[in-house]
Design a protein around this motif. Structure first.
Motif, PDB file in Angstrom:
ATOM      1  N   MET A   1     -53.021   1.322  42.430  1.00  0.00           N
ATOM      2  CA  MET A   1     -52.862   2.337  41.401  1.00  0.00           C
ATOM      3  C   MET A   1     -53.005   3.746  41.987  1.00  0.00           C
ATOM      4  O   MET A   1     -52.197   4.635  41.723  1.00  0.00           O
ATOM      5  CB  MET A   1     -53.881   2.127  40.284  1.00  0.00           C
ATOM      6  CG  MET A   1     -53.893   3.223  39.228  1.00  0.00           C
ATOM      7  SD  MET A   1     -52.384   3.316  38.250  1.00  0.00           S
ATOM      8  CE  MET A   1     -52.659   1.937  37.136  1.00  0.00           C
ATOM      9  N   ILE A   2     -54.055   3.957  42.814  1.00  0.00           N
ATOM     10  CA  ILE A   2     -54.291   5.273  43.396  1.00  0.00           C
ATOM     11  C   ILE A   2     -53.115   5.681  44.277  1.00  0.00           C
ATOM     12  O   ILE A   2     -52.619   6.812  44.209  1.00  0.00           O
ATOM     13  CB  ILE A   2     -55.596   5.287  44.222  1.00  0.00           C
ATOM     14  CG1 ILE A   2     -56.795   4.924  43.341  1.00  0.00           C
ATOM     15  CG2 ILE A   2     -55.802   6.654  44.859  1.00  0.00           C
ATOM     16  CD1 ILE A   2     -57.049   5.879  42.219  1.00  0.00           C
ATOM     17  N   GLY A   3     -52.647   4.748  45.099  1.00  0.00           N
ATOM     18  CA  GLY A   3     -51.526   5.053  45.979  1.00  0.00           C
ATOM     19  C   GLY A   3     -50.254   5.353  45.211  1.00  0.00           C
ATOM     20  O   GLY A   3     -49.494   6.266  45.572  1.00  0.00           O
ATOM     21  N   SER A   4     -50.009   4.604  44.152  1.00  0.00           N
ATOM     22  CA  SER A   4     -48.795   4.808  43.356  1.00  0.00           C
ATOM     23  C   SER A   4     -48.819   6.170  42.664  1.00  0.00           C
ATOM     24  O   SER A   4     -47.806   6.884  42.644  1.00  0.00           O
ATOM     25  CB  SER A   4     -48.664   3.689  42.313  1.00  0.00           C
ATOM     26  OG  SER A   4     -48.557   2.429  42.938  1.00  0.00           O
ATOM     27  N   LEU A   5     -49.966   6.542  42.104  1.00  0.00           N
ATOM     28  CA  LEU A   5     -50.078   7.836  41.436  1.00  0.00           C
ATOM     29  C   LEU A   5     -49.910   8.987  42.425  1.00  0.00           C
ATOM     30  O   LEU A   5     -49.260   9.990  42.118  1.00  0.00           O
ATOM     31  CB  LEU A   5     -51.433   7.934  40.724  1.00  0.00           C
ATOM     32  CG  LEU A   5     -51.626   7.026  39.503  1.00  0.00           C
ATOM     33  CD1 LEU A   5     -53.078   7.071  39.025  1.00  0.00           C
ATOM     34  CD2 LEU A   5     -50.687   7.457  38.376  1.00  0.00           C
ATOM     35  N   THR A   6     -50.493   8.823  43.603  1.00  0.00           N
ATOM     36  CA  THR A   6     -50.348   9.848  44.635  1.00  0.00           C
ATOM     37  C   THR A   6     -48.888  10.018  45.033  1.00  0.00           C
ATOM     38  O   THR A   6     -48.398  11.148  45.213  1.00  0.00           O
ATOM     39  CB  THR A   6     -51.184   9.480  45.875  1.00  0.00           C
ATOM     40  OG1 THR A   6     -52.551   9.276  45.488  1.00  0.00           O
ATOM     41  CG2 THR A   6     -51.121  10.585  46.918  1.00  0.00           C
ATOM     42  N   LEU A   7     -48.186   8.913  45.150  1.00  0.00           N
ATOM     43  CA  LEU A   7     -46.766   8.962  45.503  1.00  0.00           C
ATOM     44  C   LEU A   7     -45.942   9.648  44.419  1.00  0.00           C
ATOM     45  O   LEU A   7     -45.032  10.430  44.716  1.00  0.00           O
ATOM     46  CB  LEU A   7     -46.250   7.537  45.733  1.00  0.00           C
ATOM     47  CG  LEU A   7     -44.858   7.403  46.367  1.00  0.00           C
ATOM     48  CD1 LEU A   7     -44.830   8.070  47.739  1.00  0.00           C
ATOM     49  CD2 LEU A   7     -44.458   5.933  46.476  1.00  0.00           C
ATOM     50  N   ILE A   8     -46.279   9.384  43.169  1.00  0.00           N
ATOM     51  CA  ILE A   8     -45.564  10.020  42.053  1.00  0.00           C
ATOM     52  C   ILE A   8     -45.762  11.529  42.083  1.00  0.00           C
ATOM     53  O   ILE A   8     -44.819  12.307  41.852  1.00  0.00           O
ATOM     54  CB  ILE A   8     -46.037   9.433  40.708  1.00  0.00           C
ATOM     55  CG1 ILE A   8     -45.580   7.979  40.573  1.00  0.00           C
ATOM     56  CG2 ILE A   8     -45.501  10.254  39.539  1.00  0.00           C
ATOM     57  CD1 ILE A   8     -46.168   7.270  39.362  1.00  0.00           C
ATOM     58  N   LEU A  47     -54.739  10.143  37.934  1.00  0.00           N
ATOM     59  CA  LEU A  47     -55.380   9.988  39.236  1.00  0.00           C
ATOM     60  C   LEU A  47     -56.837  10.419  39.185  1.00  0.00           C
ATOM     61  O   LEU A  47     -57.715   9.740  39.738  1.00  0.00           O
ATOM     62  CB  LEU A  47     -54.620  10.809  40.282  1.00  0.00           C
ATOM     63  CG  LEU A  47     -55.147  10.731  41.714  1.00  0.00           C
ATOM     64  CD1 LEU A  47     -55.129   9.300  42.226  1.00  0.00           C
ATOM     65  CD2 LEU A  47     -54.333  11.640  42.633  1.00  0.00           C
ATOM     66  N   VAL A  48     -57.107  11.535  38.521  1.00  0.00           N
ATOM     67  CA  VAL A  48     -58.493  12.004  38.386  1.00  0.00           C
ATOM     68  C   VAL A  48     -59.340  10.975  37.650  1.00  0.00           C
ATOM     69  O   VAL A  48     -60.478  10.685  38.034  1.00  0.00           O
ATOM     70  CB  VAL A  48     -58.527  13.362  37.658  1.00  0.00           C
ATOM     71  CG1 VAL A  48     -59.963  13.765  37.346  1.00  0.00           C
ATOM     72  CG2 VAL A  48     -57.855  14.439  38.494  1.00  0.00           C
ATOM     73  N   ILE A  49     -58.775  10.400  36.603  1.00  0.00           N
ATOM     74  CA  ILE A  49     -59.509   9.415  35.800  1.00  0.00           C
ATOM     75  C   ILE A  49     -59.795   8.148  36.599  1.00  0.00           C
ATOM     76  O   ILE A  49     -60.915   7.609  36.576  1.00  0.00           O
ATOM     77  CB  ILE A  49     -58.721   9.080  34.523  1.00  0.00           C
ATOM     78  CG1 ILE A  49     -58.646  10.306  33.613  1.00  0.00           C
ATOM     79  CG2 ILE A  49     -59.370   7.911  33.773  1.00  0.00           C
ATOM     80  CD1 ILE A  49     -57.715  10.146  32.428  1.00  0.00           C
ATOM     81  N   HIS A  50     -58.793   7.653  37.329  1.00  0.00           N
ATOM     82  CA  HIS A  50     -58.938   6.380  38.043  1.00  0.00           C
ATOM     83  C   HIS A  50     -59.717   6.523  39.347  1.00  0.00           C
ATOM     84  O   HIS A  50     -60.320   5.544  39.809  1.00  0.00           O
ATOM     85  CB  HIS A  50     -57.561   5.780  38.341  1.00  0.00           C
ATOM     86  CG  HIS A  50     -56.896   5.170  37.144  1.00  0.00           C
ATOM     87  ND1 HIS A  50     -57.242   3.913  36.655  1.00  0.00           N
ATOM     88  CD2 HIS A  50     -55.916   5.624  36.336  1.00  0.00           C
ATOM     89  CE1 HIS A  50     -56.493   3.632  35.599  1.00  0.00           C
ATOM     90  NE2 HIS A  50     -55.686   4.657  35.374  1.00  0.00           N
TER      91      HIS A  50
END
Length: 492
Positions: A1-8, A47-50
């Protein structure tokens, strides 16, 4: 999840650039850029939340996602969204067609560089990201093709490039000092530098840190390396000024903070924090002098940025849970407040046809809604209650008192009073002096230009009367990660 959000977060503005260049249409470009900013902001919030208090690395440890970097990205994403909305109404007044298309492509590119900078886990890659912000934003500063804007762009790239060159020299010295501990080749990640710091040569580390501080301090706009900032912020289009002040300066400050953590782990914490305190206090002093005597509207906002980056430097310089917390909270509040101020300044300058404060009168009569909002923002930007900057400045002052830095705190208090009086005196001139002779014709402000001012000031007021506990805890995690000390139990 963290990696996917960072990529987005990285892909949204990057994809926007491609689509804007393909579309080759100004109106399509503004919609694409705005959509990219919305996606970036939503992904950043998730991202901040997760993320919580975790730290993760990706792509062979070249990318780091931690509380400090994500917080800077959040400030950037907010300003990128607000400035993109404001640009829809503002840029139609000064550009159209292919030229408008080029603006949005560069604007999304500038946002991209400021978003990925805090993600760099390698000190060398971080330097490259900061240099890219300079190259792209230079063209945005000169976008209006006026003599003053072109001169400001040249001054910007020359002064900042000189500073960044010093930062590169400091980075090389840090790497060289590490070879005596880690071997001739190693990955220059922030964690690796912190681990090796206790064993590094104090003289080399001292020189390297001072070079890095001066170099990135130039990009931050700390005095006396601030000379590019008033010109660049005042001559670029208002959306660009907002992104420069509310996003770029925070991105550059992150580099100073990461190197400060390395200095704390070495044998030079007193030198590092003391120098940062001197630059922070000097920035407030210089800003106070120029704010009091200023006649240029956007230059007034620019010197206010120098003041607030000085306050952030003081927060990190004081250190500890209160200092770090106050500095991080100040980052967000300043990004919101200064965006609103540049948006208001852009609309006022268009309505009156001048950049000079003496030529602006009777704003409340001519622009009643915007005038009321902008005046509220002016009160907030001086650090007065009930806005967020008052709370963050108070926290930074508390940090100084807890560190027994009474002289610095006293000096800061005096300078903040001078800035408060000087800044609001200019607004007294624009709102109340010669109000009877001002034009009674009502100015029209586009909803695209008015809405982002509302969206910036409402949370700013909320953060002045209520400090979310989750946000406080997030700051505590960051403070603990920077100093390797647990501050559990500390309360606002």
């Amino acid at each position: 999840m963290i990696g996917s959000l960072t990529l987005i977060i990285a892909l949204a503005p990057a994809l926007a650039i491609v689509l804007i260049l393909v579309a080759r249409n100004g109106r399509a470009a503004e919609a694409i850029n705005l959509a990219g900013s919305v996606i970036t902001l939503v992904a950043t919030l998730f991202l901040v939340i997760h993320l919580g208090g975790r730290k993760e690395t990706f792509w062979g440890d070249y990318i780091i996602v931690d509380g400090l970097g994500v917080w800077a990205i959040l400030c950037t994403a907010i300003v990128y969204f607000l400035a993109s909305m404001y640009a829809v109404g503002y840029m139609r007044l000064i550009a159209e067609g292919e030229r408008l298309n080029r603006f949005y492509a560069m604007f999304a590119g500038f946002a991209l560089t400021t978003l990925v900078g805090p993600l760099m886990n390698n000190a060398g890659l971080y330097w490259i990201a900061i240099e890219l912000t300079t190259l792209i934003s230079t063209f945005l500063v000169a976008f209006e093709h006026e003599a003053a804007s072109i001169e400001a762009a040249w001054k910007y790239i020359i002064v900042v490039s000189a500073g960044i060159s010093l930062a590169l020299l400091g980075t090389v010295l840090f790497y060289w000092s590490g070879t005596f501990v880690l071997g001739p080749t190693y990955d220059m990640t922030w964690a690796r530098l912190q681990q090796a710091a206790p064993h590094l040569n104090p003289a080399v580390v001292s020189l390297a840190f001072l070079l890095v501080l001066i170099g990135y301090g130039t990009k931050v706009g700390l005095a006396p390396m601030h000379t590019w900032l008033p010109d660049a912020h005042s001559e670029g289009p208002a959306p660009v000024s907002a992104l420069l002040s509310g996003a770029l300066l925070n991105t550059a400050m992150i580099g100073i903070v990461r190197y400060l953590a390395v200095a704390d782990a070495s044998s030079i914490p007193a030198l590092a924090h003391g120098t940062l305190l001197v630059l922070g206090a000097l920035s407030l002093f210089v800003a106070s002098l120029f704010i009091v005597r200023q006649t240029g509207l956007k230059r007034l906002m620019a010197y206010s940025s120098i003041e607030h980056m000085g306050m952030i430097a003081l927060g990190f310089g004081f250190g500890g849970p209160l200092g770090v917390t106050g500095a991080l909270y100040h980052m967000l509040n300043h990004s919101l407040n200064k965006s609103a101020m540049f948006f208001g300044a852009g609309s006022v300058m268009r309505a009156y046809g001048t950049k000079r404060i003496p030529g602006i009168h009777g704003i409340s009569q001519r622009l009643p809604v915007l005038g009321a909002l902008w005046l509220a923002g002016a009160v907030g930007i001086t650090g007065a209650p009930p806005f967020g900057l008052f709370l963050s400045e108070l926290t930074i002052i508390r940090a100084g008192l807890s560190r027994e830095q009474y002289f610095v705190v006293g000096l800061v208090a005096v300078l903040l009073i001078v800035i408060f009086i000087g800044f609001l005196n200019h607004f007294r001139t624009m709102y109340f002096d010669d109000a009877q002779s001002a034009s009674s014709e009502k100015g029209i402000v586009s909803p695209w230009c008015l809405a982002p001012v509302w969206l910036a000031l409402l949370p700013l007021f909320l953060f002045g009367v209520w400090w979310p506990q989750a946000m406080w805890e997030h700051f505590q995690y960051i403070a603990a990660s920077l100093s390797s000390i647990s501050f559990v139990g500390t309360t606002p």
